[in-house]
Design a protein around this motif. Structure first.
Motif, PDB file in Angstrom:
ATOM      1  N   SER A  59      23.456  38.901  28.161  1.00 55.59           N
ATOM      2  CA  SER A  59      24.539  39.874  28.311  1.00 55.59           C
ATOM      3  C   SER A  59      24.959  39.998  29.768  1.00 55.59           C
ATOM      4  O   SER A  59      26.152  40.039  30.079  1.00 55.59           O
ATOM      5  N   GLY A  60      23.984  40.053  30.683  1.00 59.11           N
ATOM      6  CA  GLY A  60      24.317  40.125  32.100  1.00 59.11           C
ATOM      7  C   GLY A  60      25.182  38.955  32.529  1.00 59.11           C
ATOM      8  O   GLY A  60      26.166  39.116  33.273  1.00 59.11           O
ATOM      9  N   PHE A  61      24.845  37.765  32.052  1.00 57.59           N
ATOM     10  CA  PHE A  61      25.586  36.554  32.391  1.00 57.59           C
ATOM     11  C   PHE A  61      26.980  36.569  31.769  1.00 57.59           C
ATOM     12  O   PHE A  61      27.996  36.418  32.457  1.00 57.59           O
ATOM     13  N   VAL A  62      27.021  36.765  30.447  1.00 53.91           N
ATOM     14  CA  VAL A  62      28.266  36.598  29.699  1.00 53.91           C
ATOM     15  C   VAL A  62      29.256  37.725  29.973  1.00 53.91           C
ATOM     16  O   VAL A  62      30.467  37.483  30.088  1.00 53.91           O
ATOM     17  N   VAL A  63      28.765  38.961  30.074  1.00 53.30           N
ATOM     18  CA  VAL A  63      29.689  40.084  30.261  1.00 53.30           C
ATOM     19  C   VAL A  63      30.338  40.018  31.640  1.00 53.30           C
ATOM     20  O   VAL A  63      31.533  40.300  31.784  1.00 53.30           O
ATOM     21  N   LEU A  64      29.574  39.643  32.660  1.00 53.90           N
ATOM     22  CA  LEU A  64      30.189  39.477  33.977  1.00 53.90           C
ATOM     23  C   LEU A  64      31.206  38.348  33.950  1.00 53.90           C
ATOM     24  O   LEU A  64      32.299  38.468  34.532  1.00 53.90           O
ATOM     25  N   MET A  65      30.879  37.262  33.272  1.00 53.59           N
ATOM     26  CA  MET A  65      31.828  36.153  33.145  1.00 53.59           C
ATOM     27  C   MET A  65      33.095  36.607  32.430  1.00 53.59           C
ATOM     28  O   MET A  65      34.211  36.249  32.817  1.00 53.59           O
ATOM     29  N   SER A  66      32.922  37.419  31.380  1.00 49.67           N
ATOM     30  CA  SER A  66      34.071  37.918  30.623  1.00 49.67           C
ATOM     31  C   SER A  66      34.932  38.870  31.448  1.00 49.67           C
ATOM     32  O   SER A  66      36.160  38.885  31.309  1.00 49.67           O
ATOM     33  N   ALA A  67      34.275  39.674  32.297  1.00 50.22           N
ATOM     34  CA  ALA A  67      35.003  40.689  33.063  1.00 50.22           C
ATOM     35  C   ALA A  67      35.659  40.129  34.321  1.00 50.22           C
ATOM     36  O   ALA A  67      36.574  40.758  34.867  1.00 50.22           O
ATOM     37  N   TRP A  68      35.214  38.978  34.781  1.00 48.50           N
ATOM     38  CA  TRP A  68      35.713  38.435  36.046  1.00 48.50           C
ATOM     39  C   TRP A  68      37.218  38.161  35.960  1.00 48.50           C
ATOM     40  O   TRP A  68      37.696  37.448  35.097  1.00 48.50           O
ATOM     41  N   GLY A  69      37.954  38.764  36.868  1.00 46.14           N
ATOM     42  CA  GLY A  69      39.392  38.563  36.912  1.00 46.14           C
ATOM     43  C   GLY A  69      40.184  39.450  35.984  1.00 46.14           C
ATOM     44  O   GLY A  69      41.418  39.360  35.940  1.00 46.14           O
ATOM     45  N   ARG A  70      39.511  40.315  35.238  1.00 44.19           N
ATOM     46  CA  ARG A  70      40.211  41.224  34.328  1.00 44.19           C
ATOM     47  C   ARG A  70      40.374  42.599  34.967  1.00 44.19           C
ATOM     48  O   ARG A  70      39.572  42.996  35.821  1.00 44.19           O
ATOM     49  N   THR A  71      41.375  43.303  34.520  1.00 46.53           N
ATOM     50  CA  THR A  71      41.538  44.699  34.936  1.00 46.53           C
ATOM     51  C   THR A  71      40.547  45.553  34.163  1.00 46.53           C
ATOM     52  O   THR A  71      40.019  45.126  33.117  1.00 46.53           O
ATOM     53  N   PRO A  72      40.255  46.761  34.645  1.00 38.46           N
ATOM     54  CA  PRO A  72      39.357  47.651  33.891  1.00 38.46           C
ATOM     55  C   PRO A  72      39.824  47.863  32.457  1.00 38.46           C
ATOM     56  O   PRO A  72      39.011  47.885  31.531  1.00 38.46           O
ATOM     57  N   ARG A  73      41.120  48.034  32.262  1.00 36.45           N
ATOM     58  CA  ARG A  73      41.646  48.250  30.916  1.00 36.45           C
ATOM     59  C   ARG A  73      41.414  47.029  30.038  1.00 36.45           C
ATOM     60  O   ARG A  73      40.986  47.153  28.875  1.00 36.45           O
ATOM     61  N   GLU A  74      41.684  45.862  30.566  1.00 41.73           N
ATOM     62  CA  GLU A  74      41.483  44.642  29.784  1.00 41.73           C
ATOM     63  C   GLU A  74      40.020  44.470  29.397  1.00 41.73           C
ATOM     64  O   GLU A  74      39.708  44.079  28.262  1.00 41.73           O
TER      65      GLU A  74
END
Length: 356
Positions: A59-74
């Motif tokens: 989760s630490g790996f994947v969630v950071l990867m998913s959040a990178w470059g996204r806005t808080p709302r996204e």
């Protein structure tokens, strides 16, 4: 999809199956929720709860990867879409089975169900509808921290600084320097897995750095220390003994495998069909525990235990696929349209500037 780490999908399903075997062949009967005893199998399956530790690191790996470059709302929208549809189905199925077949095994109330639907039932201290939901509260608090990163703006330096601060707070809580209330955010029991997973994503994205090469071993040391202590508590709960050596070796293996993923060593093992395996993981995790215990209680004495065990696992995997295919996939785009509707593109109107 060409950049998807399919090997992580396989690891997620492996972690889920470890937890399933832990519940079905050990904690069910050891905890008094199942009459079917798997004495020989429990010698190894009692360590299956460590699949949760692997979940947290992934989760630490994947969630950071998913959040990178996204806005808080996204990011927030992506998490709601990912978590809630299958979770609501899990609550509905578990509640239905508990009410109709679970008398004397488990009970559930209407108010409890309503509170659980929010996924924040831990805040008013309402009992979980299913025992496995406790991990979702840990994940939700982790997502809030990622949301802070997204709000600040993610850069390599900011994320690494945040990881060092989080690890420092974790050690401070463990040393008793900070009040226990702070641990609601810090999560010192499992923080090292989230931090290590995030650090390994930084290794994957940016390559080796001195900070990551120090941060991950520190997390490993703390993970081994806390895992041995946690195993002692689990052993007391079920009146069994855990080997500190086995616990340490398993935790080190988790770190080693995730490091190989970050270094792209496991890339040859990445097969596209593993995406389906990964899709089964979350609904399988949500559905299997209490429903499985009730099935063992009701028909465990009439069916060969191994036929029942593997038959039940097969049914749960099929149910998990059904949830993914007929709930998660159709609802995801609909929820996204509701929560993040597309804006009409700006059109240049001659003489009047921009119009929509």
């Amino acid at each position: 999809m060409r950049n998807r780490l399919y090997e992580l999908d396989g690891l997620r399903l492996l972690a889920a199956l470890c937890v399933v075997f832990f519940h079905y062949t050990f904690s069910g009967w050891a905890g008094g929720h199942s009459p079917v005893v798997f004495q020989a199998e429990s010698v190894w399956s009692k360590y299956g709860y460590l699949g949760v530790d692997l979940f947290f690191m992934i989760s630490g790996f994947v969630v950071l990867m998913s959040a990178w470059g996204r806005t808080p709302r996204e990011f927030a929208v992506s998490r709601v879409i990912r978590l809630y549809p299958a979770y609501w189905v899990g609550i509905a199925v578990t509640t239905l089975v508990t009410v109709t077949l679970g008398a004397g095994v488990f009970s559930v109330s209407f108010g409890q169900v309503l509170a659980n639907l929010t996924m924040f039932q831990a805040v008013p201290d309402v009992a979980n509808v299913d025992v496995v939901y406790w991990t979702l509260w840990a994940e939700m608090r982790f997502y809030l921290l990622i949301l802070v990163f997204a709000w600040i703006g993610m850069t390599r330096g900011r994320v690494l600084a945040g990881l060092w601060a989080w690890l420092g707070l974790t050690l401070a809580v463990e040393a008793g320097v900070l009040p226990p209330m702070i641990d609601l955010v810090v999560q010192s029991e499992f923080a090292h897995y989230f931090i290590a997973g995030m650090a390994l994503f930084m290794l994957y994205k940016f390559g080796p750095s001195k900070q990551v090469l120090v941060l991950v071993p520190l997390c490993l040391g703390n993970a081994v220390y806390r895992a041995i202590g946690y195993a002692t508590a689990v052993g007391e709960r079920y009146s069994v003994e855990y080997s500190p050596v086995v616990i340490a070796l398993v935790v080190m293996a988790l770190f080693a495998v995730m490091t190989l993923v970050a270094l792209r060593v496991t890339a040859p093992l990445a097969m596209p069909w593993l995406a389906t395996a990964g899709a089964l993981t979350y609904p399988l995790y949500l559905l299997h525990a209490h429903v499985g215990f009730i099935v063992f209680e009701r028909i465990g004495g009439a069916v060969d235990k191994y036929v029942l065990l593997f038959g039940l696992i097969a049914v749960m995997c099929a149910a998990a696929y059904a949830v993914h295919r007929f709930v998660e996939r159709p609802l995801a785009p609909a929820l996204k349209r509701v929560m993040a509707p597309r804006r009409q593109p700006a059109v240049l109107v001659r003489g009047f500037g921009m119009a929509r």
